[in-house]
Scaffold this active site. Structure first.
Site, PDB file in Angstrom:
ATOM      1  N   ALA A  18      -8.596 -27.136  38.186  1.00  0.00           N
ATOM      2  CA  ALA A  18      -8.028 -26.435  36.783  1.00  0.00           C
ATOM      3  C   ALA A  18      -7.228 -27.104  36.064  1.00  0.00           C
ATOM      4  CB  ALA A  18      -6.908 -25.225  37.613  1.00  0.00           C
ATOM      5  N   GLY A  44      -5.277 -30.217  37.021  1.00  0.00           N
ATOM      6  CA  GLY A  44      -5.943 -31.275  37.805  1.00  0.00           C
ATOM      7  C   GLY A  44      -7.198 -32.059  36.859  1.00  0.00           C
ATOM      8  N   ASN A  50     -14.200 -30.040  43.178  1.00  0.00           N
ATOM      9  CA  ASN A  50     -13.408 -28.365  43.158  1.00  0.00           C
ATOM     10  C   ASN A  50     -14.204 -27.686  43.877  1.00  0.00           C
ATOM     11  OD1 ASN A  50     -11.607 -26.845  41.378  1.00  0.00           O
ATOM     12  ND2 ASN A  50     -13.099 -25.831  41.051  1.00  0.00           N
ATOM     13  N   SER A  91       5.572 -33.633  35.560  1.00  0.00           N
ATOM     14  CA  SER A  91       5.958 -32.564  34.666  1.00  0.00           C
ATOM     15  C   SER A  91       5.464 -32.923  33.348  1.00  0.00           C
ATOM     16  CB  SER A  91       7.707 -32.591  34.456  1.00  0.00           C
ATOM     17  OG  SER A  91       8.071 -31.869  33.556  1.00  0.00           O
ATOM     18  N   LYS A 139      11.883 -32.863  41.580  1.00  0.00           N
ATOM     19  CA  LYS A 139      11.023 -32.018  40.464  1.00  0.00           C
ATOM     20  C   LYS A 139      11.696 -30.528  40.440  1.00  0.00           C
ATOM     21  CE  LYS A 139       7.931 -30.697  37.479  1.00  0.00           C
ATOM     22  NZ  LYS A 139       7.455 -29.365  37.364  1.00  0.00           N
ATOM     23  N   HIS A 141      14.617 -30.951  38.550  1.00  0.00           N
ATOM     24  CA  HIS A 141      14.202 -30.749  36.942  1.00  0.00           C
ATOM     25  C   HIS A 141      13.825 -29.349  36.456  1.00  0.00           C
ATOM     26  CE1 HIS A 141      10.877 -30.619  34.148  1.00  0.00           C
ATOM     27  NE2 HIS A 141      11.404 -31.696  33.601  1.00  0.00           N
ATOM     28  N   ASN A 142      13.377 -28.622  37.183  1.00  0.00           N
ATOM     29  CA  ASN A 142      12.903 -27.397  36.557  1.00  0.00           C
ATOM     30  C   ASN A 142      14.139 -26.429  36.635  1.00  0.00           C
ATOM     31  OD1 ASN A 142      10.138 -28.546  36.884  1.00  0.00           O
ATOM     32  ND2 ASN A 142       9.515 -26.407  37.671  1.00  0.00           N
ATOM     33  N   GLU A 179      15.544 -27.435  33.422  1.00  0.00           N
ATOM     34  CA  GLU A 179      14.589 -26.878  32.544  1.00  0.00           C
ATOM     35  C   GLU A 179      15.234 -25.280  32.270  1.00  0.00           C
ATOM     36  OE1 GLU A 179      10.550 -27.515  32.978  1.00  0.00           O
ATOM     37  OE2 GLU A 179      10.079 -25.469  32.975  1.00  0.00           O
TER      38      GLU A 179
HETATM   39  C1  6PG Z   1       6.807 -28.837  33.921  1.00  0.00           C
HETATM   40  C2  6PG Z   1       7.120 -27.431  34.118  1.00  0.00           C
HETATM   41  C3  6PG Z   1       6.068 -26.906  35.209  1.00  0.00           C
HETATM   42  C4  6PG Z   1       5.959 -25.409  34.772  1.00  0.00           C
HETATM   43  C5  6PG Z   1       7.272 -24.755  35.278  1.00  0.00           C
HETATM   44  C6  6PG Z   1       7.289 -23.149  34.521  1.00  0.00           C
HETATM   45  O1  6PG Z   1       7.708 -29.503  34.216  1.00  0.00           O
HETATM   46  O2  6PG Z   1       5.789 -29.226  33.355  1.00  0.00           O
HETATM   47  O3  6PG Z   1       8.185 -27.129  34.695  1.00  0.00           O
HETATM   48  O4  6PG Z   1       6.295 -27.213  35.988  1.00  0.00           O
HETATM   49  O5  6PG Z   1       5.493 -25.163  33.321  1.00  0.00           O
HETATM   50  O6  6PG Z   1       7.095 -24.524  36.417  1.00  0.00           O
HETATM   51  O7  6PG Z   1       8.060 -22.513  35.347  1.00  0.00           O
HETATM   52  P1  6PG Z   1       8.323 -21.056  35.216  1.00  0.00           P
HETATM   53  O8  6PG Z   1       7.053 -20.259  35.190  1.00  0.00           O
HETATM   54  O9  6PG Z   1       9.052 -20.680  36.313  1.00  0.00           O
HETATM   55  O10 6PG Z   1       9.184 -20.754  33.879  1.00  0.00           O
END
Ligand code: 6PG
Length: 477
Positions: free
Chosen positions: A11, A14, A32, A128, A183, A186-187, A190
């Site tokens: 996808a 990947g 795949n 990320s 990670k 990190h999110n 975010e």
């Molecule tokens: C990243 C993003 C990626 C994704 C999020 C979106 O670091 O590249 O965080 O992992 O875009 O998971 O998260 P939500 O759909 O929960 O907003």
């Protein structure tokens, strides 16, 4: 020929990751579940580098040089387990499976343990930067054994983003689930960053009275200063976008219900378990879920409250400057909370995570990349045992300078009825930490009153209980 790395699950993430490896000179085996995707990749991008298309799992494994390095890029959860079970029996001692999806770190710990018993290294890695990052250089957060990093690290360093100083945005975060844990946080950060930006936008709209186009300009200006970051940059882009169908600002035609895939929620769930106050991240998760409760919101629209009275002219501009201060101070608090959670996770699971190194690999490639992260790196490099980012003198000084405006912005938000859960949670955290005495003492008294839960005293060691329903004398518990 044999491939130095393989990617299964083609996808968009990947596929772009495979192309990134190939563009960096690696021979890449690609596979795949449905072979049409593999063929499409070879047709469209086959000239970007050396790809070896594999139709079956056996072909894929046979195409890899040993020790094999194969990256799984499928949906987190059961699909990941299914793919591992498909490939693991075909692998040999010392081979490395890399899971680049957004897996829950507890799953990663389990998979790592199970595969280790079968002689296979399992590297759960955070990646990320979205589609663009995967192709041009993401920030990469691998966990797993040191041995696996020795074999995999050089490839990841090659394909990763590079920080402004040229350093690759990848480091061996720590054993087993450490990479996916980092990670996850990190999110969470975010989410908090996005929520704070959203609140700043709403304040500029309702209190400063700016249009989306004007607010885009404000964000563009902020992006040249200490708030310089990817999320501020794209905020300006989104706000200046005009909907083609209606001619209205894009932000006014999008349904105001924010979705989420779960990583922010995990960050908060884990924080609750670890006992780490990540109130800013929690408010960001809750703000998204509240926005989605359409029936509840509909039923609540008539509730009483003020309507914001927009400022104008110089007053509006002065308010916008205050919002910048409030946003920056709140951002410092979010990162303080996020790094606290990483430190707590590291202690709980014996990961020995280098917080400065984490800040360093977030400087480029990832969604929260920002000039700011270089300063966090510097703070932890100067003092690896820093108990909190707020204990860093530079950040403490900046907050001290921002706090007047921070409070003024919250005062305006509250009196004008503009919801700012992120800003407010950040300030409450700050004021709670700096408080000389907290009302937790009263909480302890109540607990002792109704449940004989005991309390400690400020002046003597030991646990005590007051005989509340008797003569209120104190006994040693
Ligand atoms: C990243 C993003 C990626 C994704 C999020 C979106 O670091 O590249 O965080 O992992 O875009 O998971 O998260 P939500 O759909 O929960 O907003």
């Amino acid at each position: 020929t044999s491939a130095q790395i393989g990617v299964t699950g083609l996808a968009v993430m990947g596929r772009n990751l495979a192309r990134n490896f190939a563009r960096n000179g690696y021979a890449v085996a690609v596979h795949n579940r449905t072979a049409s995707r593999t063929r499409a990749l070879l047709e469209e991008f086959g000239d970007e580098g050396e790809f070896i298309g594999a139709e079956t799992a056996a072909e894929f494994v046979a195409a890899l040089e040993r020790p094999r390095r194969l990256v799984i890029m499928v949906k987190a959860g059961d699909p990941t387990d299914a793919v591992i079970e498909e490939f693991a029996p075909l692998l040999e001692d010392g081979d490395v499976i890399i899971d680049g999806g957004n897996a829950h770190f507890a799953d990663t710990r389990r998979r790592e343990r199970e595969l280790r018993e079968r002689g296979i290294h399992f590297v759960g890695t955070g990646i990320s930067g979205g589609e663009e990052g995967a192709l041009h250089g993401p920030s990469i957060m691998p966990g797993g054994s040191a041995e696996s990093y020795a074999s995999l690290g050089p490839l990841l360093e090659k394909i990763s983003a590079k920080a402004a100083d040229g350093a690759p945005c990848v480091t061996h975060v720590g054993p087993d689930g450490a990479g996916h844990f980092v990670k996850m946080v990190h999110n969470g950060i975010e989410y908090a960053d996005m929520q704070l930006i959203a609140e700043a936008y709403q304040l500029l709209r309702d209190v400063a009275g700016y249009s989306p186009a004007q607010i885009a300009e404000v964000f563009r200006t902020w992006n040249t200063g200490r708030l310089d970051s990817y999320l501020i940059e794209i905020t300006a882009e989104v706000l200046s976008h005009v909907d083609a169908a209606t001619g209205k600002p894009f932000v006014d035609v999008v349904a105001d219900q924010a979705e989420q895939k779960g990583t922010g929620r995990w960050t908060v769930q884990l924080a609750l378990e670890l006992g780490v106050p990540v109130s800013g991240i929690a408010e960001a998760v809750f703000a998204r879920s509240l926005s989605g409760h359409t029936a509840l919101r509909e039923a609540s629209r008539g509730l009483a409250g003020p309507t914001a009275q927009p400022l104008s002219g110089a007053e509006a501009d002065a308010f916008a400057d205050q919002v910048e201060q409030a946003l920056y101070a709140s951002k410092i608090v979010s990162y303080t909370q996020g790094f606290h959670e990483i430190a707590a996770g590291s202690a709980e699971y014996d990961w020995n995570i280098d917080l400065g190194a984490v800040a360093a690999i977030w400087r480029g490639g990832c969604i929260i990349r920002a000039a700011f992260l270089d300063r966090i790196r510097a703070a932890y490099d100067a003092r690896p045992d820093l108990p909190s980012l707020l204990a860093d003198e530079t950040f403490a000084t900046e907050i001290a300078e921002a706090q007047h405006d921070w409070r003024a912005v919250l005062g305006a938000a509250i009196s004008q009825g503009v919801p700012t859960p992120g800003f407010a949670a950040a300030l409450a955290y700050y004021d709670s930490l700096r408080a000389d005495r907290l009302p937790a003492a009263l909480t302890q008294g109540q607990r002792d009153y109704f449940g004989a839960h005991t309390y400690r005293r400020t002046d003597r060691e030991g646990s005590f209980h007051t005989l509340w329903s008797e003569d209120r004398s104190e006994v040693q518990a």
